[in-house]
Scaffold this motif. Structure first.
Motif, PDB file in Angstrom:
ATOM      1  N   SER A 132       0.816  -1.202   0.000  1.00  8.47           N
ATOM      2  CA  SER A 132       0.000   0.000   0.000  1.00  8.47           C
ATOM      3  C   SER A 132       0.849   1.251   0.000  1.00  8.47           C
ATOM      4  O   SER A 132       1.975   1.249   0.466  1.00  8.47           O
ATOM      5  CB  SER A 132      -0.909   0.026   1.233  1.00  8.47           C
ATOM      6  N   SER A 133       0.291   2.349  -0.541  1.00  7.29           N
ATOM      7  CA  SER A 133       0.965   3.643  -0.538  1.00  7.29           C
ATOM      8  C   SER A 133       0.086   4.654   0.141  1.00  7.29           C
ATOM      9  O   SER A 133      -1.124   4.633   0.014  1.00  7.29           O
ATOM     10  CB  SER A 133       1.242   4.087  -1.978  1.00  7.29           C
ATOM     11  N   ALA A 134       0.709   5.584   0.881  1.00  9.51           N
ATOM     12  CA  ALA A 134      -0.070   6.619   1.564  1.00  9.51           C
ATOM     13  C   ALA A 134      -0.789   7.501   0.570  1.00  9.51           C
ATOM     14  O   ALA A 134      -1.769   8.162   0.904  1.00  9.51           O
ATOM     15  CB  ALA A 134       0.836   7.463   2.449  1.00  9.51           C
ATOM     16  N   SER A 135      -0.331   7.528  -0.668  1.00 11.89           N
ATOM     17  CA  SER A 135      -0.975   8.365  -1.665  1.00 11.89           C
ATOM     18  C   SER A 135      -1.938   7.567  -2.539  1.00 11.89           C
ATOM     19  O   SER A 135      -2.465   8.085  -3.514  1.00 11.89           O
ATOM     20  CB  SER A 135       0.084   9.025  -2.551  1.00 11.89           C
ATOM     21  N   ALA A 136      -2.135   6.292  -2.206  1.00 14.73           N
ATOM     22  CA  ALA A 136      -3.024   5.473  -3.012  1.00 14.73           C
ATOM     23  C   ALA A 136      -4.433   6.018  -2.982  1.00 14.73           C
ATOM     24  O   ALA A 136      -4.899   6.528  -1.983  1.00 14.73           O
ATOM     25  CB  ALA A 136      -3.012   4.035  -2.483  1.00 14.73           C
ATOM     26  N   LYS A 137      -5.136   5.890  -4.111  1.00 17.08           N
ATOM     27  CA  LYS A 137      -6.491   6.423  -4.193  1.00 17.08           C
ATOM     28  C   LYS A 137      -7.531   5.353  -3.897  1.00 17.08           C
ATOM     29  O   LYS A 137      -8.722   5.629  -3.890  1.00 17.08           O
ATOM     30  CB  LYS A 137      -6.724   7.015  -5.584  1.00 17.08           C
TER      31      LYS A 137
ATOM     32  N   VAL B  96      17.261   6.248   6.191  1.00 21.42           N
ATOM     33  CA  VAL B  96      16.131   6.249   5.255  1.00 21.42           C
ATOM     34  C   VAL B  96      14.873   6.642   6.014  1.00 21.42           C
ATOM     35  O   VAL B  96      14.427   5.922   6.921  1.00 21.42           O
ATOM     36  CB  VAL B  96      15.944   4.871   4.594  1.00 21.42           C
ATOM     37  N   TRP B  97      14.310   7.804   5.670  1.00 16.75           N
ATOM     38  CA  TRP B  97      13.070   8.288   6.288  1.00 16.75           C
ATOM     39  C   TRP B  97      12.460   9.327   5.371  1.00 16.75           C
ATOM     40  O   TRP B  97      12.903   9.499   4.233  1.00 16.75           O
ATOM     41  CB  TRP B  97      13.344   8.827   7.701  1.00 16.75           C
ATOM     42  N   ARG B  98      11.432  10.056   5.819  1.00 19.04           N
ATOM     43  CA  ARG B  98      10.784  11.056   4.976  1.00 19.04           C
ATOM     44  C   ARG B  98      11.113  12.483   5.418  1.00 19.04           C
ATOM     45  O   ARG B  98      10.484  13.440   4.965  1.00 19.04           O
ATOM     46  CB  ARG B  98       9.259  10.868   4.975  1.00 19.04           C
TER      47      ARG B  98
ATOM     48  N   ASP C  92       8.235   0.299  -3.665  1.00 12.10           N
ATOM     49  CA  ASP C  92       8.801   0.687  -4.962  1.00 12.10           C
ATOM     50  C   ASP C  92       9.539   2.017  -4.886  1.00 12.10           C
ATOM     51  O   ASP C  92      10.624   2.169  -5.448  1.00 12.10           O
ATOM     52  CB  ASP C  92       7.705   0.755  -6.026  1.00 12.10           C
ATOM     53  N   SER C  93       8.936   2.991  -4.206  1.00 14.39           N
ATOM     54  CA  SER C  93       9.591   4.297  -4.099  1.00 14.39           C
ATOM     55  C   SER C  93      10.890   4.190  -3.314  1.00 14.39           C
ATOM     56  O   SER C  93      11.927   4.753  -3.713  1.00 14.39           O
ATOM     57  CB  SER C  93       8.657   5.311  -3.440  1.00 14.39           C
ATOM     58  N   ALA C  94      10.856   3.455  -2.196  1.00 20.35           N
ATOM     59  CA  ALA C  94      12.077   3.278  -1.402  1.00 20.35           C
ATOM     60  C   ALA C  94      13.143   2.551  -2.201  1.00 20.35           C
ATOM     61  O   ALA C  94      14.335   2.876  -2.126  1.00 20.35           O
ATOM     62  CB  ALA C  94      11.758   2.524  -0.117  1.00 20.35           C
TER      63      ALA C  94
ATOM     64  N   GLU D 275       7.261   8.371  -1.815  1.00 23.06           N
ATOM     65  CA  GLU D 275       5.957   7.863  -1.392  1.00 23.06           C
ATOM     66  C   GLU D 275       6.176   6.796  -0.334  1.00 23.06           C
ATOM     67  O   GLU D 275       7.275   6.242  -0.198  1.00 23.06           O
ATOM     68  CB  GLU D 275       5.191   7.248  -2.573  1.00 23.06           C
ATOM     69  N   ASP D 276       5.108   6.490   0.414  1.00 27.78           N
ATOM     70  CA  ASP D 276       5.175   5.413   1.395  1.00 27.78           C
ATOM     71  C   ASP D 276       4.944   4.084   0.694  1.00 27.78           C
ATOM     72  O   ASP D 276       3.881   3.460   0.821  1.00 27.78           O
ATOM     73  CB  ASP D 276       4.135   5.620   2.496  1.00 27.78           C
TER      74      ASP D 276
END
Length: 409
Positions: free
Chosen positions: A36-41, A206-208, A246-248, A242-243
């Motif tokens: 899952s991604s925090a930006s998922a719709k 590794v963080w945001r 794949d992004s990481a 993104e959370d």
């Protein structure tokens, strides 16, 4: 923060009344944090009701027949499902109706869900992972508007106008986030000593970044303490866009192309979902995966079964995870909520300080070491190989009508 070479490469009760208010959220929800991604719709709110059936509870039980919910800002993940299941089990044992919601990383959905539950007459809410900037003002307004509804927060700091705030009657619960990082740093420091090497451990973080969420900011406290003490040196910083795994993976893979293996001792990920991307990036890089020299070790905060499998497969890469017992965490939080609902605030217990009658509760962290895992180890049975800080029944708040061994006989 001082760095040597700083590089950034940059989710039966609520039937009719709740559906209208939660139209932005859907049912369902997966069990893997890596999906899952925090930006998922996608609509990612899940709800159920757990009513007590054929359960014997103390006749003096002050919460029997009440209605509560667990509302998580983030998407569903294994550890959050463990939390939810633990809450559900305690509610069943105590004769309390229980619902849960995952809000897909959308702060607006999280707020809407809390407000709708308040309007629907819930007796108590455990709300999780509210952001630092807006949670205090919102929850203060909810608390003032619905004073009979009790609230316990998890991983949610209260700030406004740059100052730390309190909300009367609201207990804040946290993992002892600083320790979740420092136990990993200790393991990296020990590994370097075992190799007979001197000097601070040179690490990539590794963080945001700061102010992204409360847990990361609290974990950064431990990082900065060790850095100021000269125990570690930050040689690089990676921030996923993104959370998501794949992004990481993408940003870490790009960053590692710029790194000389001899200049870094390890990577620490502030979240295991990022850690899964970091792990893949290391595997894909022959200069880091052990094909050309020693593999680059990494460690992460939080844990799920994907992490356990990766640690079992390549313990030389994914060396450790800093975590708490998420099944126990759910029970700790729900017990606190029940004590608030019974006006038994004096019985709320903080395992970090050993004090009762507190309004902040912290659960100490444990390092799960890859070298200690067994072939049959899973997130659900980590207590078999973890230390005494993991799954400790003494961490539970209790009352005469809610003994510690209620679920653990």
């Amino acid at each position: 923060m001082k760095t040597k070479t700083l590089k950034k490469v940059l989710a039966t009760v609520l039937a009719t009344a709740m559906i209208a208010g939660l139209s932005a959220c859907g049912s369902g929800g997966g069990s893997g944090s890596g999906s899952s991604s925090a930006s998922a719709k996608s609509e990612a709110v899940a709800s159920t009701s757990t009513a007590a059936t054929s359960v014997t509870v103390n006749t003096d039980n002050p919460v029997a027949g009440k209605k509560v919910a667990y509302i998580m800002l983030l998407p569903s993940a294994t550890i959050f499902q463990m939390w939810k299941d633990s809450c559900a089990n305690l509610c069943k044992a105590m004769g309390v109706d229980f619902d849960f919601f995952f809000c897909d990383g959308d702060f607006n959905k999280w707020q809407d869900t809390i407000r709708t539950c308040a309007e629907a007459g819930y007796d108590g809410l455990v709300v999780s992972h509210g952001n630092q900037d807006g949670s205090y003002v919102f929850l203060k307004e909810i608390h003032d508007s619905y004073p009979d509804m009790k609230i316990v927060t998890f991983d949610t700091q209260f700030y406004t106008d740059g100052e730390y705030q309190k909300i009367d009657g609201v207990t804040q619960m946290f993992q002892q986030d600083k320790s979740l990082v420092t136990v990993l740093l200790d393991s990296m420091i020990e590994a370097k000593k075992e190799k007979g090497e001197d000097g601070p451990v040179r690490l990539i973080k590794v963080w945001r970044g700061p102010n992204y969420n409360s847990p990361f900011d609290r974990r950064e406290v431990g990082w900065e303490e060790y850095e100021k003490a000269g125990k570690i040196e930050t040689v690089g910083e990676v921030q996923p866009l993104e959370d998501s795994v794949d992004s990481a993976n993408t940003v870490t893979a790009a960053y590692l192309q710029t790194v000389n293996r001899d200049d870094v001792d390890g990577i620490i990920s502030f979240y295991d979902l990022y850690g899964q991307g970091v792990y893949n990036a290391i595997l894909e890089n022959d200069n880091m995966n052990g094909n050309n020299g020693d593999a680059l070790p990494m460690a992460s905060v939080d844990i799920d079964n994907v992490d356990v499998t990766n640690m079992q497969t390549r313990p030389d890469i994914w060396t450790a995870a800093g975590t708490t017992d998420w099944t126990m965490n759910g029970e700790i939080a729900m017990r606190i909520l029940f004590l608030e609902m019974a006006d038994d605030y004096d019985d709320i217990y903080d395992p970090a300080t050993g004090k009762k009658g507190v309004d902040v509760v912290e659960v100490p962290g444990t390092a799960i070491l890859a070298k200690n895992l067994k072939s049959d180890s899973t997130v659900e049975n980590l207590g078999d190989i973890a230390g005494e800080t993991y799954g400790n029944l003494d961490y539970l708040s209790e009352a005469s009508w809610m003994p510690k061994d209620l679920l653990h006989k």
